[in-house]
Design a protein around this motif. Structure first.
Motif, PDB file in Angstrom:
ATOM      1  N   TYR A 145      26.221  55.054  90.406  1.00  0.00           N
ATOM      2  CA  TYR A 145      27.010  55.528  91.095  1.00  0.00           C
ATOM      3  C   TYR A 145      26.351  53.893  91.705  1.00  0.00           C
ATOM      4  N   ARG A 146      27.898  53.465  93.086  1.00  0.00           N
ATOM      5  CA  ARG A 146      27.181  52.316  93.898  1.00  0.00           C
ATOM      6  C   ARG A 146      26.013  52.608  94.980  1.00  0.00           C
ATOM      7  N   ARG A 147      25.254  51.748  94.981  1.00  0.00           N
ATOM      8  CA  ARG A 147      24.293  52.441  96.483  1.00  0.00           C
ATOM      9  C   ARG A 147      24.560  51.801  97.050  1.00  0.00           C
ATOM     10  N   LYS A 148      24.248  51.631  98.407  1.00  0.00           N
ATOM     11  CA  LYS A 148      24.473  51.016  99.947  1.00  0.00           C
ATOM     12  C   LYS A 148      23.994  49.485  99.225  1.00  0.00           C
ATOM     13  N   TYR A 163      23.064  49.509  91.767  1.00  0.00           N
ATOM     14  CA  TYR A 163      23.512  50.591  90.700  1.00  0.00           C
ATOM     15  C   TYR A 163      22.339  51.886  90.792  1.00  0.00           C
ATOM     16  N   GLY A 164      22.353  52.945  90.286  1.00  0.00           N
ATOM     17  CA  GLY A 164      21.823  53.786  90.280  1.00  0.00           C
ATOM     18  C   GLY A 164      22.393  54.316  88.740  1.00  0.00           C
TER      19      GLY A 164
END
Length: 176
Positions: free
Chosen positions: A162-165, A169-170
């Motif tokens: 997922y794309r973090r704020k 990436y996570g």
């Protein structure tokens, strides 16, 4: 309620600690006395952030709020958690989840707020291909999504990138 308050790039002064405990202490009417509330205060440039996590059996209640004033962030996070609790009270009761973590009075009381119904409006099916997390990030970017589900070629388990704020990436992996 048991508060665990820590700071990143900020000293947790007695006044700040007292404010957090007073504001979040208002949530005491919802939770059992032994409920643990983990609070992390942080400062990055002009961003004053508070993260609150309340781990429970089968659920995690979490909110993160940012403003240019820590006391405003504390007010906001308390309001958001209270709204979450009101919204999902019926669902918690229906599924008999984490009932021991809440005050009996809270679970029994009616709520005059209109509940937002969770509805799944679309279902997608797709092949989960084995790939490396870095390749999954590239695929996610190509699709323009904020997360991507894939089969990790190294572990042969379903993972999510997922794309973090902050733009990094996570990776979410199942616990074994």
């Amino acid at each position: 309620m048991n508060f665990i308050i820590s700071g990143k790039n900020i000293e947790v002064t007695p006044t700040l600690r007292q404010t957090v405990e007073e504001k979040l202490g208002k949530l005491e009417r919802y939770f059992a006395p032994e409920t643990k509330i983990i609070v992390t205060l942080s400062v990055e440039k002009d961003r004053q952030k508070i993260e609150v996590t309340i781990p429970m059996k089968g659920n995690i209640i979490r909110s993160e709020q940012v403003s240019n004033d820590m006391y405003v962030s504390i007010d906001l996070v308390e309001e958001v958690i209270e709204r979450q609790l009101r919204r999902y009270r019926k669902k918690i009761i229906d599924k008999h989840q984490a009932g021991d973590d809440f005050q009996k009075k809270y679970l029994e009381e009616g709520d005059d707020l209109e509940e937002d119904e969770i509805r799944i409006v679309r279902t997608k099916k797709f092949d989960i291909k084995p790939m490396y997390p870095e390749d999954a990030c590239v695929q996610m970017e190509l699709l323009g999504h904020s997360f991507y589900v894939f089969n990790n070629a190294e572990t042969d388990e379903v993972n999510v990138v997922y794309r973090r704020k902050d733009g990094s990436y996570g990776l979410i992996e199942p616990e074994t």
